[in-house]
Design an enzyme around this catalytic site. Sequence first.
Site, PDB file in Angstrom:
ATOM      1  CB  SER A 256      -0.955  -0.058   1.187  1.00  0.00           C
ATOM      2  OG  SER A 256      -2.060   0.732   0.921  1.00  0.00           O
ATOM      3  CE  LYS A 260       0.095   5.334  -1.936  1.00  0.00           C
ATOM      4  NZ  LYS A 260      -0.924   4.666  -2.658  1.00  0.00           N
ATOM      5  CD1 TRP A 347      -8.096   3.146  -1.757  1.00  0.00           C
ATOM      6  CD2 TRP A 347      -9.874   4.246  -2.519  1.00  0.00           C
ATOM      7  NE1 TRP A 347      -7.976   4.441  -1.346  1.00  0.00           N
ATOM      8  CE2 TRP A 347      -9.055   5.152  -1.805  1.00  0.00           C
ATOM      9  CE3 TRP A 347     -11.057   4.720  -3.091  1.00  0.00           C
ATOM     10  CZ2 TRP A 347      -9.381   6.491  -1.647  1.00  0.00           C
ATOM     11  CZ3 TRP A 347     -11.372   6.074  -2.930  1.00  0.00           C
ATOM     12  CH2 TRP A 347     -10.528   6.932  -2.218  1.00  0.00           C
ATOM     13  CG  HIS A 397      -5.793  -2.468   0.917  1.00  0.00           C
ATOM     14  ND1 HIS A 397      -5.005  -2.319  -0.199  1.00  0.00           N
ATOM     15  CD2 HIS A 397      -5.283  -1.629   1.855  1.00  0.00           C
ATOM     16  CE1 HIS A 397      -4.067  -1.425   0.056  1.00  0.00           C
ATOM     17  NE2 HIS A 397      -4.207  -0.997   1.302  1.00  0.00           N
TER      18      HIS A 397
HETATM   19  C1  GTR Z   1      -5.409   4.552   1.735  1.00  0.00           C
HETATM   20  C2  GTR Z   1      -4.835   5.331   0.601  1.00  0.00           C
HETATM   21  C3  GTR Z   1      -4.169   4.389  -0.360  1.00  0.00           C
HETATM   22  C4  GTR Z   1      -3.276   3.414   0.338  1.00  0.00           C
HETATM   23  C5  GTR Z   1      -3.798   2.988   1.698  1.00  0.00           C
HETATM   24  C6  GTR Z   1      -2.828   2.318   2.644  1.00  0.00           C
HETATM   25  O1  GTR Z   1      -6.184   5.267   2.594  1.00  0.00           O
HETATM   26  O2  GTR Z   1      -5.870   6.036   0.000  1.00  0.00           O
HETATM   27  O3  GTR Z   1      -3.497   5.111  -1.360  1.00  0.00           O
HETATM   28  O4  GTR Z   1      -1.983   3.878   0.408  1.00  0.00           O
HETATM   29  O5  GTR Z   1      -4.320   4.012   2.418  1.00  0.00           O
HETATM   30  O6  GTR Z   1      -1.657   2.674   2.729  1.00  0.00           O
HETATM   31  O7  GTR Z   1      -3.272   1.443   3.381  1.00  0.00           O
END
Ligand code: GTR
Length: 417
Positions: A256, A260, A347, A397
């Site tokens: 997540s 990045k 998402w 996720h």
């Molecule tokens: C979310 C964000 C994503 C992702 C995520 C995470 O809220 O919108 O881009 O990075 O967090 O890191 O769990």
Amino acid sequence: MKKIILLFLLFVSHYTFTQEPFVANYDESKVGNFPLPNPLLGSDGTIIKTAKQWETQRKYWLGEYERIMFGKMPKTKVNQVSRLVSRTVIMNGKAVQYVWELTFAGKYKVSILGVLPNSSKKATVFLGLNFCGNQTTISDKNIPISSSYVVCNGENGYKNHIGDEGSRGLWASRWQFEKLIDAGLGSITASCADFEEDFDQGYKNGVRTLLAKELGLSAEEWCANGAWAWGLSRILDFLETQKMVDTKKVVLHGHSRLGKAALWAGACDQRFAGVISNESGEGGAAISRRNYGENLWRITNSFPHWFYKDYKKYAYKEHELPFDSHVLLSLMAPRPLYVSSAVGDQWSDPLGEFLGAQHTDVVYQLYHKEGFKKETFPHLNTPVGNHIRYHIREGKHDINEYDWTQYIQFAKDIFNN
Ligand code: GTR
């Protein structure tokens, strides 16, 4: 008076705009056209044709990423000293758990955790940051509990975003240490919060502020992702001084937001042997020009500190960006790259992540590395590709045992062991 009215109007319009609820699009027919920049198009209009020329071109792209999205990556080295805090044999003798402390410039401390096979052979390792403290990755009393602000809260083990005894091992499922050990592989991690706490003012307690003088950069010149990526490279510097890790076989990974950071670290530092982006989504592997799931406006509003200040100027103007995620992913070439998604994580735009990986093909071809062009979006739980690999698994996720089974196979394939 006029000035006051103008300021008031500006304030109201800004307030109205930022308060507007964001409704993500999940309808493929509304994604729109998204012609992508050619990673091989040089700044002078010529097309890069060889791997040698790409080495210059990749510097150009790194400069563009620094200029727009992540800010500068410090070039100055800071004095870095390590100390072994504890060494514990765990898992009935199969593994050794190390805790090290790194001190930068004699004052800034970071805690590193290593779980390595109990063997005299140098280990192939995965290296990635964790969200909520090293103590959450494995339940063991020898691991110091992080006292930094972390994103975890409201669950057992956290009070006001700070972990306590109850947080030990809370996220062990995301690390799967025993599975790695049984495959002969190790894992190295540190809390992202040790480099920068993950909130908009977090930079004040992190490397961007407390090492600003030594690094020769002010906090505004880079971003949280930059600080996390910088941290990953400093951990590699440290590993290079140790005999138990094969530093030619360090595979970066991140889930997540930390996916990045792993991509930015992999782009800036070619010593990493391979890179895994687990559901990194917008600002990571997903094509920003696709109107699907999270978008650039939303991410730069929710998490302004993740990116360099200029990145938000491209909100709803993604087509004006000189690059898209495929260019960031191309900066991993010729090294092996794994991009993954989960079907319950729309998402992050799974198809956008797949396409990001696919459009790196032209760059990998320069190295005669098997490209990814011929692959089509796969069925669930069916990894595709080889040197560049992709899967979309069932579920939400997360990074879980299924993902690690694939990453272990990936490491075995790329290193032939
Ligand atoms: C979310 C964000 C994503 C992702 C995520 C995470 O809220 O919108 O881009 O990075 O967090 O890191 O769990």
